[in-house]
Design a protein around this motif. Structure first.
Motif, PDB file in Angstrom:
ATOM      1  N   PRO A 171     -23.591 -94.016 -54.579  1.00 20.37           N
ATOM      2  CA  PRO A 171     -22.173 -94.185 -54.882  1.00 20.37           C
ATOM      3  C   PRO A 171     -21.324 -94.177 -53.614  1.00 20.37           C
ATOM      4  N   LYS A 182     -16.395 -95.093 -59.549  1.00 17.11           N
ATOM      5  CA  LYS A 182     -16.854 -94.102 -58.562  1.00 17.11           C
ATOM      6  C   LYS A 182     -18.376 -93.922 -58.593  1.00 17.11           C
ATOM      7  N   ASP A 183     -19.007 -94.370 -59.659  1.00 11.86           N
ATOM      8  CA  ASP A 183     -20.458 -94.214 -59.785  1.00 11.86           C
ATOM      9  C   ASP A 183     -21.255 -95.468 -59.403  1.00 11.86           C
ATOM     10  N   TYR A 184     -20.578 -96.577 -59.152  1.00  9.84           N
ATOM     11  CA  TYR A 184     -21.316 -97.796 -58.794  1.00  9.84           C
ATOM     12  C   TYR A 184     -22.109 -97.543 -57.505  1.00  9.84           C
TER      13      TYR A 184
END
Length: 198
Positions: A171, A182-184
């Motif tokens: 991330p 925010k987690d990509y």
């Protein structure tokens, strides 16, 4: 360094790859800035991709077009600099014209002009010299004056460097208020490199 390093800008076509692919391809490339004080350069070891309109963490989310983001709407290979908390950060504009995507250069491994970089950064240690997006711009002398230039021509350009053996992904950093974005896993770094930001 096993491969030969050339202080020659890459071809314009290098930037014409999908944003996530470009973020990986930039790893190992040489980031060069020529100034009156001298030339400073380092190998890119960490990047973050920002995929424009659909990416809540991108400045161009929802196709937001402002004076700051205007260059993101140009064709790939342009320089997008902006100021965040007094630090100038540098990005490579990616994707096609009118698709505002970019790749943030997060860290470089110092290579050329190291004394000049240390002087600009106030005598910090080598490991701390360019291990962050604000640190590397100060060390290399990249400023808001570079906004809108192209990365395939001096004085600020990207050249061939080395091919990383391993690349890690995870991330992105510092975008906690961007919802699911925010987690990509759109941060890329040279595995085990000591100059990665964290």
């Amino acid at each position: 360094m096993e491969q030969e390093v050339e202080f020659i800008p890459v071809e314009k076509s290098f930037f014409q790859q999908p944003t996530l692919q470009l973020a990986e391809s930039l790893l190992g490339c040489l980031l060069v800035k020529e100034t009156e004080e001298g030339t400073a350069a380092g190998f890119i070891v960490e990047t973050e991709a920002y995929k424009g309109p659909m990416d809540r963490a991108a400045h161009s989310f929802n196709n937001r077009r402002t004076k700051r983001t205007e260059i993101m709407f140009h064709d790939a290979g342009h320089v997008y600099t902006y100021v965040m908390h007094t630090h100038c950060l540098v990005n490579v504009v990616s994707a096609e014209k009118d698709i505002p995507e970019a790749v943030l250069i997060r860290a470089v491994e110092p290579y050329e002009g190291i004394d000049l970089m240390i002087e600009r950064r106030g005598g910090t240690s080598l490991k701390n010299l360019t291990s962050g997006p604000g640190k590397l711009t100060k060390a290399l002398g990249i400023t808001m004056e570079d906004y809108g230039r192209r990365f395939d021509e001096p004085p600020l350009y990207i050249g061939k460097g080395f091919t990383p053996k391993d690349i890690s992904t995870g991330p992105r950093i510092g975008i906690d208020n961007s919802g699911e974005a925010k987690d990509y896993p759109w941060r890329f770094w040279v595995t085990g490199n000591e100059f990665v930001s964290r």
